[in-house]
Design a protein around this motif. Structure first.
Motif, PDB file in Angstrom:
ATOM      1  N   PRO A 123      -2.154 -18.823   4.060  1.00 24.39           N
ATOM      2  CA  PRO A 123      -2.267 -17.167   4.038  1.00 24.39           C
ATOM      3  C   PRO A 123      -1.083 -16.490   4.049  1.00 24.39           C
ATOM      4  N   LYS A 124      -1.097 -15.514   2.880  1.00 24.61           N
ATOM      5  CA  LYS A 124       0.021 -14.840   3.178  1.00 24.61           C
ATOM      6  C   LYS A 124      -0.437 -13.208   2.936  1.00 24.61           C
ATOM      7  N   TRP A 125       0.716 -12.347   3.198  1.00 23.52           N
ATOM      8  CA  TRP A 125       0.362 -10.880   3.258  1.00 23.52           C
ATOM      9  C   TRP A 125       0.473 -10.473   1.857  1.00 23.52           C
ATOM     10  N   GLN A 126       0.057  -9.351   1.455  1.00 27.71           N
ATOM     11  CA  GLN A 126       0.273  -8.911   0.143  1.00 27.71           C
ATOM     12  C   GLN A 126       0.360  -7.199   0.222  1.00 27.71           C
ATOM     13  N   LEU A 127       1.606  -6.685  -0.429  1.00 22.27           N
ATOM     14  CA  LEU A 127       1.804  -5.243  -0.481  1.00 22.27           C
ATOM     15  C   LEU A 127       0.984  -4.305  -1.321  1.00 22.27           C
ATOM     16  N   ASN A 128       0.080  -3.743  -1.069  1.00 22.90           N
ATOM     17  CA  ASN A 128      -0.570  -2.864  -1.990  1.00 22.90           C
ATOM     18  C   ASN A 128      -0.184  -1.637  -2.468  1.00 22.90           C
ATOM     19  N   GLN A 129      -0.980  -0.886  -3.121  1.00 19.99           N
ATOM     20  CA  GLN A 129      -0.079   0.634  -3.540  1.00 19.99           C
ATOM     21  C   GLN A 129      -0.118   1.437  -2.168  1.00 19.99           C
ATOM     22  N   ILE A 130       1.073   1.930  -2.065  1.00 18.71           N
ATOM     23  CA  ILE A 130       1.082   2.597  -0.889  1.00 18.71           C
ATOM     24  C   ILE A 130       0.486   4.255  -0.746  1.00 18.71           C
ATOM     25  N   LYS A 131      -0.612   4.368  -0.036  1.00 17.41           N
ATOM     26  CA  LYS A 131      -1.378   5.626   0.009  1.00 17.41           C
ATOM     27  C   LYS A 131      -1.164   6.557   1.242  1.00 17.41           C
ATOM     28  N   GLU A 132      -1.324   7.690   1.498  1.00 19.18           N
ATOM     29  CA  GLU A 132      -1.146   8.526   2.613  1.00 19.18           C
ATOM     30  C   GLU A 132      -2.177   8.153   3.571  1.00 19.18           C
ATOM     31  N   ILE A 133      -1.292   7.888   4.829  1.00 21.91           N
ATOM     32  CA  ILE A 133      -2.308   7.404   6.132  1.00 21.91           C
ATOM     33  C   ILE A 133      -3.055   8.478   6.683  1.00 21.91           C
ATOM     34  N   GLU A 134      -4.435   8.355   6.893  1.00 27.09           N
ATOM     35  CA  GLU A 134      -5.008   9.464   7.457  1.00 27.09           C
ATOM     36  C   GLU A 134      -4.978   9.512   8.878  1.00 27.09           C
ATOM     37  N   VAL A 135      -5.332  10.626   9.430  1.00 26.20           N
ATOM     38  CA  VAL A 135      -5.315  10.795  10.990  1.00 26.20           C
ATOM     39  C   VAL A 135      -6.727  11.626  11.134  1.00 26.20           C
ATOM     40  N   THR A 136      -7.533  11.103  11.896  1.00 25.30           N
ATOM     41  CA  THR A 136      -8.631  11.694  12.020  1.00 25.30           C
ATOM     42  C   THR A 136      -8.846  12.436  13.287  1.00 25.30           C
ATOM     43  N   VAL A 137      -9.501  13.537  13.475  1.00 28.15           N
ATOM     44  CA  VAL A 137      -9.561  14.325  14.582  1.00 28.15           C
ATOM     45  C   VAL A 137     -10.989  14.728  14.950  1.00 28.15           C
ATOM     46  N   HIS A 138     -11.364  14.522  16.421  1.00 30.65           N
ATOM     47  CA  HIS A 138     -12.437  14.544  16.611  1.00 30.65           C
ATOM     48  C   HIS A 138     -12.547  15.565  18.121  1.00 30.65           C
TER      49      HIS A 138
ATOM     50  N   ILE B 176       4.298  10.317  10.320  1.00 32.46           N
ATOM     51  CA  ILE B 176       4.146   8.873  10.072  1.00 32.46           C
ATOM     52  C   ILE B 176       4.186   8.299   8.600  1.00 32.46           C
ATOM     53  N   ASN B 177       3.702   9.658   7.703  1.00 35.56           N
ATOM     54  CA  ASN B 177       3.787   9.158   6.395  1.00 35.56           C
ATOM     55  C   ASN B 177       4.984   9.331   5.676  1.00 35.56           C
ATOM     56  N   GLN B 178       6.196  10.053   6.571  1.00 37.08           N
ATOM     57  CA  GLN B 178       7.520  10.139   6.153  1.00 37.08           C
ATOM     58  C   GLN B 178       8.163   8.767   6.452  1.00 37.08           C
ATOM     59  N   ASP B 179       7.650   7.762   7.309  1.00 34.96           N
ATOM     60  CA  ASP B 179       8.327   6.638   7.745  1.00 34.96           C
ATOM     61  C   ASP B 179       8.054   5.475   6.771  1.00 34.96           C
ATOM     62  N   THR B 180       8.860   5.017   6.091  1.00 33.05           N
ATOM     63  CA  THR B 180       8.890   3.769   5.227  1.00 33.05           C
ATOM     64  C   THR B 180       8.041   2.662   5.714  1.00 33.05           C
ATOM     65  N   ILE B 181       8.708   2.160   7.022  1.00 30.45           N
ATOM     66  CA  ILE B 181       8.098   1.162   7.484  1.00 30.45           C
ATOM     67  C   ILE B 181       6.477   1.118   7.788  1.00 30.45           C
ATOM     68  N   ILE B 182       6.231   2.209   8.468  1.00 28.88           N
ATOM     69  CA  ILE B 182       5.002   2.499   8.623  1.00 28.88           C
ATOM     70  C   ILE B 182       3.975   2.502   7.599  1.00 28.88           C
ATOM     71  N   GLN B 183       4.596   3.079   6.381  1.00 23.06           N
ATOM     72  CA  GLN B 183       3.752   3.142   5.223  1.00 23.06           C
ATOM     73  C   GLN B 183       3.699   1.755   4.608  1.00 23.06           C
ATOM     74  N   GLN B 184       4.792   0.813   4.639  1.00 23.29           N
ATOM     75  CA  GLN B 184       4.454  -0.391   4.231  1.00 23.29           C
ATOM     76  C   GLN B 184       3.438  -1.226   5.142  1.00 23.29           C
ATOM     77  N   LEU B 185       3.503  -0.765   6.463  1.00 28.20           N
ATOM     78  CA  LEU B 185       2.256  -1.700   7.290  1.00 28.20           C
ATOM     79  C   LEU B 185       1.215  -1.149   6.846  1.00 28.20           C
ATOM     80  N   ALA B 186       1.098   0.028   6.403  1.00 29.11           N
ATOM     81  CA  ALA B 186      -0.522   0.652   5.922  1.00 29.11           C
ATOM     82  C   ALA B 186      -0.691  -0.002   4.755  1.00 29.11           C
TER      83      ALA B 186
END
Length: 428
Positions: free
Chosen positions: A78-93, A55-65
């Motif tokens: 109202p509008k969207w703004q693009l912030n600095q792209i950071k790593e998407i975390e995956v939590t394991v339970h 998921i972190n190698q996909d540009t569109i998913i990173q932009q969505l995040a």
């Protein structure tokens, strides 16, 4: 123009602004009911590290995040703004809880990314459960399915598409006024609601899943047709749900009048290339008379007729125009225009029918999908949502509720009544 520039100038849809206004409702009620979830129960263990890398190698998913709602001036769209792209975390339970409490109580803040999350729950039987949670403002249920398809490698999608412009002319003003008049007319007092009249600092949400076999599902479809549901099964589903709520109120010795229930409708064009971002929904509005609730057939017939009349009269399109015109309205004003007719409750109860889980997602990341559930937001008040969905030709009902609204005993009785009336087509 590159993708980043497009996102900087990407405005919320009319349906998004409706959901944005609901934030005011949730803040007043001390709840976090605008969170949706899509749950995949998998056969075998999902590789968390490999999933995270993908998921972190996909540009569109990173932009969505990286998206959040921009802070704007008064009367601005109202509008969207693009912030600095950071790593998407995956939590394991490590848990056998259907949805761990940490996931169920998670909140998303609309002006802070990321507005979605992934959790992998490893069961003691060796299987995994993947839970996609997101703020409803970010995308609708169809968008969430597209996101999962993209991760699975079987869907080419875009992040966004420009919403068709609605001209501010006399014809569209008439349409918007027609929708507002219809809502006011159908939601006039007196109405009953399952919602609580008490105030809480915070509330505790729970989920109950009711499952039917393929044979039972076929019987339910047959019953719906016999009872007068001519265009889909939702009138039968809604009638059974309304009767269940009426029985709960009667057991509480609460006087029952009419019910008012808004039901979301997908407005995406069939066959069109899907986009992840934003909501593309309108609503149908049902007023269910108390006098009709005593007969299942009469109730189904009334709901079916209301649905047909609203569609023929173009109410879903008119409501979409109204939503679009209200984009510039401050959320507090918008909230006053859409909030429920009875005090603090948005509706008598909430109801939705999700799309059937797609065939392309019967396997995910090489693992068989044992079951899938699309869980809508459950706003407090009213705090009880009926969500119907099919997986592998089998119907399942998700009851989303708050302890402060309905007791476990009442949920047990509601489950019993729903099963009986759906399968037999007769009143319990």
């Amino acid at each position: 123009m590159n993708q980043t520039d497009q996102i900087d100038e990407l405005f919320l849809t009319g349906a998004d602004c409706f959901i944005l206004a609901l934030e005011k409702h949730n803040q007043l009620q001390g709840a976090h009911g605008n969170t949706c979830r899509y749950v995949l129960e998998l056969k075998g263990k999902l590789d968390a590290e490999a999933f995270k890398r993908k998921i972190n190698q996909d540009t569109i998913i990173q932009q969505l995040a990286a998206l959040s709602v921009a802070k704007i001036g008064l009367l601005s769209k109202p509008k969207w703004q693009l912030n600095q792209i950071k790593e998407i975390e995956v939590t394991v339970h490590e848990s056998d809880a259907y949805i761990p409490d940490a996931v169920l109580q998670r909140q998303f803040i609309i002006d802070k990314p990321c507005l979605f999350s992934f959790d992998i729950v490893n069961r003691t039987n060796g299987n995994s459960c993947l839970i996609l949670s997101w703020h409803h403002l970010l995308m609708d249920g169809y968008g969430a399915v597209l996101l999962l398809k993209k991760i699975n490698g079987n869907e080419e999608i875009t992040l966004s598409a420009e919403e068709p412009k609605i001209k501010f002319n006399f014809k569209n003003i008439q349409q918007a006024a027609k929708a507002k008049f219809f809502i006011d007319k159908t939601s006039k007092k007196e109405l009953s609601s399952i919602g609580s009249t008490l105030e809480y600092i915070s509330v505790n949400q729970k989920i109950k899943v009711i499952q039917f076999t393929e044979e039972e599902t076929k019987q339910i479809e047959s019953n719906a047709s016999v009872l007068g549901a001519k265009f889909g099964l939702s009138p039968f589903y809604l009638a059974c749900s309304a009767r269940g709520v009426k029985c709960i109120l009667q057991e509480r010795k609460v006087p029952v009048t009419d019910f008012w229930v808004p039901v979301p409708q997908n407005t995406r064009k069939k066959g069109a290339l899907g986009t992840l971002l934003s909501n593309h929904i309108s609503f149908l509005f049902y007023r269910i008379a108390n006098t009709e609730l005593s007969s299942l057939k009469e109730c189904v017939g009334s709901i079916n007729n209301q649905m047909v009349n609203q569609i023929r009269n173009g109410l879903p399109k008119a409501y979409s125009i109204l939503q679009n015109f209200l984009k510039r309205a401050p959320s507090s004003l918008y909230y006053q225009l859409i909030k429920g007719p009875q005090g603090k409750s948005l509706a008598s109860f909430l109801f939705t029918v999700a799309e059937e889980h797609p065939q392309e997602l019967l396997e995910f990341e090489g693992l068989k999908v044992l079951n899938a559930l699309s869980l809508p937001p459950n706003n407090f008040n009213p705090g009880l949502t009926f969500a119907f969905m099919r997986f592998n030709n089998c119907l399942q009902i998700m009851l989303l509720y708050f302890d402060e609204v309905i007791s476990e005993k009442e949920i047990t009785n509601l489950e019993k009544q729903l099963k009986y009336e759906l399968i037999t087509g007769q009143e319990l």
